[in-house]
Design a protein around this motif. Structure first.
Motif, short mmCIF file in Angstrom:
data_model
loop_
_atom_site.label_atom_id
_atom_site.label_comp_id
_atom_site.label_asym_id
_atom_site.label_seq_id
_atom_site.Cartn_x
_atom_site.Cartn_y
_atom_site.Cartn_z
N ARG A 1 97.49 58.00 46.81
CA ARG A 1 97.85 59.18 47.60
C ARG A 1 99.26 59.62 47.24
O ARG A 1 100.07 58.83 46.73
CB ARG A 1 97.74 58.90 49.11
CG ARG A 1 98.73 57.88 49.64
CD ARG A 1 98.46 57.60 51.11
NE ARG A 1 99.46 56.75 51.72
CZ ARG A 1 99.49 55.42 51.67
NH1 ARG A 1 98.54 54.78 51.01
NH2 ARG A 1 100.45 54.75 52.27
N GLY B 1 95.76 60.48 53.20
CA GLY B 1 95.81 61.28 51.99
C GLY B 1 94.48 61.47 51.29
O GLY B 1 94.32 62.39 50.50
N PRO C 1 99.78 64.76 53.59
CA PRO C 1 99.10 64.36 52.35
C PRO C 1 98.86 65.54 51.41
O PRO C 1 98.39 66.60 51.82
CB PRO C 1 97.78 63.79 52.84
CG PRO C 1 97.51 64.52 54.12
CD PRO C 1 98.87 64.77 54.75
#
Length: 229
Positions: free
Chosen positions: A171, A87, A184
């Motif tokens: 994230r 992410g 992500p």
């Protein structure tokens, strides 16, 4: 009534009848509200029930008194399109600073209101941010993340929302229901504001991205902070 006064009234009536009334500025009003219409599903982390909220979206250059619509729009801060399964780190921005979502859209966060952000076309930046500054924002409950989706023909094109957590998420992942792959999102936060921000995921880069998905925010240790659907 005196004759001259009567003649003057007749002249005014004839002049008024010759003036063609213009159409109501419906298109202008629609254009002004284009960034202010989007439905949001807000859900809280740790089992708290979801609520509805409306969120906004564009960004501008930093100005303590707010942006001037006459100022030139600065280039948007780029966001990494492929950040891998981890992410990537959150993008920290100043108020009104635009972050590129795609070549057609940007996101910006506002200090006015509660959890207020805008998504807009770059050319509509100034107008949309000025409108958003007058609105209250989302006022998300602590421990919650909102989820908004735009799409066409049964597929998602943009997933975005805001988060209000006790700390900045490391994230945020988009997880389609029934699939093993997690995607992500780009996490965006205002400098000096550790407990709220926004996120986006450009789903148009993935053909037929499903409209049924979960949004999960994690800390740096992989602990779930909040989840939305």
């Amino acid at each position: 009534m005196p004759e001259r006064e009567s003649e003057l009234i007749d002249e005014l009536r004839r002049a008024a009848g010759a003036v063609a009334a213009g159409p109501a500025p419906v298109r202008e009003m629609i254009a002004r509200g284009r960034a202010l219409r989007t439905r949001r599903r807000v859900t809280a982390g740790a089992g708290v029930a979801g609520v509805l909220a409306a969120v906004l979206a564009a960004g501008l250059v930093w100005s303590p008194a707010g942006p001037d619509p006459a100022d030139p729009v600065p280039p948007a801060t780029p966001s990494a399109p492929d950040r891998g399964p981890g992410g990537g780190a959150p993008v920290e921005v100043r108020p009104y600073e635009p972050v590129a979502i795609s070549d057609r859209l940007v996101m910006g966060l506002l200090p006015e209101g509660d959890h207020n952000y805008v998504i807009s076309a770059p050319e509509d930046f100034a107008e949309d941010i000025e409108a958003a500054r007058l609105l209250p924002g989302n006022n998300l409950r602590p421990g919650s993340v909102s989820t908004g989706v735009s799409g066409d023909r049964g597929a998602a094109s943009l997933i975005e929302g805001a988060w209000h957590l006790d700390r900045r998420p490391a994230r945020i992942m988009i997880i389609p229901v029934g699939r093993d792959t997690a995607y992500p999102a780009t996490v965006v936060a205002l400098a000096g504001e550790p407990d709220w921000g926004a996120y986006f995921f450009d789903a148009s880069r993935y053909p037929d991205f499903p409209l049924d998905f979960r949004v999960v925010a994690y800390d740096e240790n992989g602990t779930v902070l909040a989840e939305g659907a």
